[in-house]
Each structure stands twice: as C-alpha cells, then as structure tokens.
Design a protein around this motif. Structure first.
Motif, PDB file in Angstrom:
ATOM      1  N   ARG A 161      61.808  53.647  47.971  1.00  0.00           N
ATOM      2  CA  ARG A 161      60.979  53.234  46.844  1.00  0.00           C
ATOM      3  C   ARG A 161      59.572  53.776  47.039  1.00  0.00           C
ATOM      4  N   LEU A 162      59.088  54.486  46.031  1.00  0.00           N
ATOM      5  CA  LEU A 162      57.725  55.006  46.064  1.00  0.00           C
ATOM      6  C   LEU A 162      56.759  53.936  45.574  1.00  0.00           C
ATOM      7  N   VAL A 163      55.620  53.850  46.230  1.00  0.00           N
ATOM      8  CA  VAL A 163      54.596  52.872  45.852  1.00  0.00           C
ATOM      9  C   VAL A 163      53.248  53.583  45.754  1.00  0.00           C
ATOM     10  N   LEU A 164      52.329  52.919  45.114  1.00  0.00           N
ATOM     11  CA  LEU A 164      50.949  53.415  45.042  1.00  0.00           C
ATOM     12  C   LEU A 164      50.174  52.842  46.224  1.00  0.00           C
ATOM     13  N   VAL A 165      49.432  53.697  46.909  1.00  0.00           N
ATOM     14  CA  VAL A 165      48.615  53.259  48.043  1.00  0.00           C
ATOM     15  C   VAL A 165      47.147  53.477  47.683  1.00  0.00           C
ATOM     16  N   ALA A 166      46.347  52.427  47.855  1.00  0.00           N
ATOM     17  CA  ALA A 166      44.932  52.481  47.450  1.00  0.00           C
ATOM     18  C   ALA A 166      44.069  51.726  48.451  1.00  0.00           C
ATOM     19  N   PRO A 167      42.779  52.057  48.533  1.00  0.00           N
ATOM     20  CA  PRO A 167      41.866  51.260  49.365  1.00  0.00           C
ATOM     21  C   PRO A 167      41.742  49.847  48.788  1.00  0.00           C
ATOM     22  N   ARG A 168      41.372  48.913  49.612  1.00  0.00           N
ATOM     23  CA  ARG A 168      41.290  47.523  49.156  1.00  0.00           C
ATOM     24  C   ARG A 168      40.178  47.283  48.150  1.00  0.00           C
ATOM     25  N   ASP A 169      39.186  48.190  48.104  1.00  0.00           N
ATOM     26  CA  ASP A 169      38.105  48.013  47.137  1.00  0.00           C
ATOM     27  C   ASP A 169      38.326  48.857  45.872  1.00  0.00           C
ATOM     28  N   HIS A 170      39.500  49.433  45.711  1.00  0.00           N
ATOM     29  CA  HIS A 170      39.798  50.248  44.529  1.00  0.00           C
ATOM     30  C   HIS A 170      40.017  49.350  43.315  1.00  0.00           C
ATOM     31  N   PRO A 171      39.693  49.819  42.104  1.00  0.00           N
ATOM     32  CA  PRO A 171      39.902  48.996  40.903  1.00  0.00           C
ATOM     33  C   PRO A 171      41.340  48.534  40.707  1.00  0.00           C
ATOM     34  N   LEU A 172      42.328  49.271  41.255  1.00  0.00           N
ATOM     35  CA  LEU A 172      43.735  48.883  41.090  1.00  0.00           C
ATOM     36  C   LEU A 172      44.239  47.990  42.224  1.00  0.00           C
ATOM     37  N   ALA A 173      43.441  47.788  43.259  1.00  0.00           N
ATOM     38  CA  ALA A 173      43.916  47.129  44.470  1.00  0.00           C
ATOM     39  C   ALA A 173      44.369  45.690  44.241  1.00  0.00           C
ATOM     40  N   ALA A 174      43.814  45.021  43.255  1.00  0.00           N
ATOM     41  CA  ALA A 174      44.182  43.623  43.016  1.00  0.00           C
ATOM     42  C   ALA A 174      45.472  43.484  42.219  1.00  0.00           C
ATOM     43  N   ARG A 175      45.980  44.582  41.685  1.00  0.00           N
ATOM     44  CA  ARG A 175      47.185  44.544  40.850  1.00  0.00           C
ATOM     45  C   ARG A 175      48.436  44.480  41.721  1.00  0.00           C
ATOM     46  N   ARG A 176      49.460  43.785  41.282  1.00  0.00           N
ATOM     47  CA  ARG A 176      50.749  43.763  41.992  1.00  0.00           C
ATOM     48  C   ARG A 176      51.634  44.914  41.551  1.00  0.00           C
ATOM     49  N   SER A 177      51.409  45.394  40.330  1.00  0.00           N
ATOM     50  CA  SER A 177      52.227  46.475  39.783  1.00  0.00           C
ATOM     51  C   SER A 177      51.354  47.324  38.863  1.00  0.00           C
ATOM     52  N   VAL A 178      51.515  48.639  38.952  1.00  0.00           N
ATOM     53  CA  VAL A 178      50.732  49.562  38.133  1.00  0.00           C
ATOM     54  C   VAL A 178      51.641  50.684  37.650  1.00  0.00           C
ATOM     55  N   ARG A 179      51.678  50.912  36.356  1.00  0.00           N
ATOM     56  CA  ARG A 179      52.435  52.049  35.840  1.00  0.00           C
ATOM     57  C   ARG A 179      51.732  53.351  36.208  1.00  0.00           C
ATOM     58  N   PHE A 180      52.518  54.388  36.450  1.00  0.00           N
ATOM     59  CA  PHE A 180      51.954  55.671  36.869  1.00  0.00           C
ATOM     60  C   PHE A 180      50.953  56.186  35.835  1.00  0.00           C
ATOM     61  N   LEU A 196      44.875  49.151  53.872  1.00  0.00           N
ATOM     62  CA  LEU A 196      45.100  49.653  52.519  1.00  0.00           C
ATOM     63  C   LEU A 196      45.978  48.674  51.748  1.00  0.00           C
ATOM     64  N   ARG A 197      46.200  48.982  50.499  1.00  0.00           N
ATOM     65  CA  ARG A 197      47.043  48.147  49.643  1.00  0.00           C
ATOM     66  C   ARG A 197      48.218  48.952  49.121  1.00  0.00           C
ATOM     67  N   GLN A 198      49.413  48.357  49.181  1.00  0.00           N
ATOM     68  CA  GLN A 198      50.596  48.916  48.519  1.00  0.00           C
ATOM     69  C   GLN A 198      50.762  48.224  47.172  1.00  0.00           C
ATOM     70  N   ILE A 199      50.914  49.023  46.129  1.00  0.00           N
ATOM     71  CA  ILE A 199      51.057  48.481  44.782  1.00  0.00           C
ATOM     72  C   ILE A 199      52.353  49.018  44.188  1.00  0.00           C
ATOM     73  N   ALA A 200      53.171  48.161  43.647  1.00  0.00           N
ATOM     74  CA  ALA A 200      54.470  48.565  43.107  1.00  0.00           C
ATOM     75  C   ALA A 200      54.315  49.502  41.914  1.00  0.00           C
ATOM     76  N   LEU A 201      55.203  50.482  41.830  1.00  0.00           N
ATOM     77  CA  LEU A 201      55.301  51.368  40.666  1.00  0.00           C
ATOM     78  C   LEU A 201      56.590  51.023  39.928  1.00  0.00           C
ATOM     79  N   PRO A 202      56.516  50.467  38.727  1.00  0.00           N
ATOM     80  CA  PRO A 202      57.728  50.071  38.009  1.00  0.00           C
ATOM     81  C   PRO A 202      58.466  51.243  37.357  1.00  0.00           C
ATOM     82  N   ASP A 203      57.875  52.446  37.389  1.00  0.00           N
ATOM     83  CA  ASP A 203      58.505  53.611  36.763  1.00  0.00           C
ATOM     84  C   ASP A 203      59.866  53.886  37.410  1.00  0.00           C
TER      85      ASP A 203
END
Length: 300
Positions: free
Chosen positions: A169-188, A259-266
């Motif tokens: 499963r591919l996931v999005l990886v972002a720094p903890r201070d990134h605007p997307l870091a608080a999201r549990r899931s982000v579309r590509f 870092l933060r792992q964020i789910a990609l629902p795609d």
C-alpha cells in the motif's frame, strides 16, 4: 586471426600491464619475469595481428586495438572469476545458484524474511539477489541475466509469465508541520498542490506518480529526485517536499525522522508485486523450489 589461441594467462597479464602502465610492473604483479612477459605480449600481438601497446620512456599505453582488447579482457576475466566461484560452490556440495532480481519495494518489505526462511530449508541453493528498477528486471529476465524477477504491476512485461508475489500500500509521507500532516486521508489530486520528492526516472513508483498526475490533468511538482527510500524520507524531513512511498518499507524511517504517514484512498495506491520468468514450463530444477516458495509467500 585465430582468437581461439588466446590464453587466460596472457589476457590477465595484458590487463595488469594496461592498468599499471608498465610491462615490468605488470610482470611483477603476474609473478612473471620481464622477458617472459614481453614474449607473451609479442605472441598476443601476433595472434590478434595488431600492435596492442605503444612503448615510450614513461611506460606503455594501449593502442586503439589494445583498448578494445582491454575492454573485452576485463569482461572475460570477470566471467572466469564468476565461473570459478560457481564451480567451487558445486564442488562443495552446492545444488545450484538462483539469480533473483527484485525492486526496492520487494527487498525492503518482504524478501529478507522470505529468503532467510528459504535458505534455512534449502542450504544447497544459493541466491544471488540484485536490486534493480522494475523495467531493468524485465529486461534481465528477457535476456537471461536473471532466473526470477520481482517487479511492480503496470511494468511492461514483454510477454513474460507473471504471478502474484505480494501486495503493498502506497501512502503519503509528509513532515509533521506540513499542511496535510493532520489529515488521516488525502486524495492524490489534493496532494498535487504541493512539491514532491521522487525516486529517479524510470522507476516504477516514479512512473506511476507521473501517469496518475497526467490522468488528472495536473502537473507533478517535482523538487528533487533521489535513488532510495531512505534518501526520500531524509529529503521530506528536511522540508524539500512530500513523497509517495510503500507503507511497510518506510515505517521505521517515518518514526525515526518524526514524519507522518497519510493514507491515499486512490485505487492505484494499492499495488501488486509480481514474480516474472520467461517460461514456467522450463524452470531449472534448482530454481523451482525458490519459485514455489515465493509464490506461496503471499498466502502466509
């Protein structure tokens, strides 16, 4: 010209002379007298019908013909070394050697445990594992440089036989201070607003991201390309962008680098890793046990 008269001792000597730039130094490295070495080079030149070395006060340099012989001699001597090692294995009771090429995702997530279990149960079979891009793996299978290959789905396979190895499963990886870091899931499509860190061109993961961005009619904002998952995570931690990576492969890196792992629902973020080979009906006896072991791994 009868190149079948070439002998390995003379080729090895010529190789040493070119590398050292001196007949006397090459002779010493080959444990030969200078006169004997000179005679071998003269015989070699007579065999190929051309001068191989230009002699001058500072030593020798290869002629154009000598440069060609040097390139081929290196390959020949390397092949002989490999043959010697392989025959030595057989002499010590080795049943066979399997050349397995695999992409980074397979090697970092699944293969260490699978190969260790196989090796413990099959001590007479040695696995030579090489890490390569998925496209290179397909080419190696096609031209016989690899016995088995593990690559990502969507890789053009040129008619090779393919069967399932594992899923990831591919996931999005972002720094903890990134605007997307608080999201549990982000579309590509949403992630495309930001800059990306990517693997090198030609890798299956880099190609997948490019294809999906183009399908959405959006540019992929690449800030930097690197050669490994570790380097990608390091770049993400340094604030160079976000990245798409296999979840299991980077789990430890994500934790250590905060870092933060964020789910990609795609749908395309769910991948299959495939085992490929040229002909399932002509698998050598020593390759078949590993193939069966890996084919059964996804059911474990």
């Amino acid at each position: 010209m009868n190149l079948h008269r070439l002998d390995l001792v003379s080729l090895s000597l010529f190789n040493l002379i070119v590398r050292s730039g001196s007949i006397s130094k090459g002779a010493a490295l080959a444990n030969l007298a200078v006169g004997a070495a000179s005679k071998r080079i003269s015989d070699l030149e007579a065999t190929v019908g051309s001068s191989l070395l230009e002699r001058h006060s500072r030593g020798v340099t290869p002629t154009v013909a000598g440069q060609a012989l040097y390139r081929h001699a290196q390959r020949i001597l390397s092949d002989v070394d490999q043959l010697t090692a392989e025959l030595s294995d057989y002499a010590s009771g080795m049943v066979g050697i399997v050349r397995l090429w695999a992409n980074t995702s397979a090697i970092t997530q699944f293969l260490p445990a699978d190969i260790a279990a196989f090796a413990n149960a099959n001590p007479g079979i040695r696995i030579e594992l090489e890490e390569q891009n998925s496209s290179e793996i397909v080419l190696a299978l096609f031209n016989g440089r690899a016995d088995l290959g593990i690559f990502a789905d969507r890789t053009p396979a040129m008619g090779l036989f393919q069967t399932k190895y594992r899923e990831d499963r591919l996931v999005l990886v972002a720094p903890r201070d990134h605007p997307l870091a608080a999201r549990r899931s982000v579309r590509f499509e949403e992630a495309l607003e930001y800059e990306f860190v990517s693997l090198s061109k030609g890798t299956s993961l880099a190609e997948r991201l490019q294809v999906e961005a183009e399908a959405l009619g959006r540019p992929l904002k690449l800030r930097i390309r690197v050669r490994s998952f570790d380097a990608m995570c390091q770049m993400v931690a340094a604030g160079m962008g976000i990245a798409v990576l296999p979840s299991l492969a980077v789990h430890a890196l994500v934790r250590s680098l905060h870092l933060r792992q964020i789910a990609l629902p795609d749908a395309w973020a769910h991948r299959e890793l495939l085992i490929g080979l040229r002909d399932p009906n002509a698998v050598p006896r020593h390759v078949r046990p590993l193939l069966d072991h890996l084919c059964g791994a996804h059911a474990v």
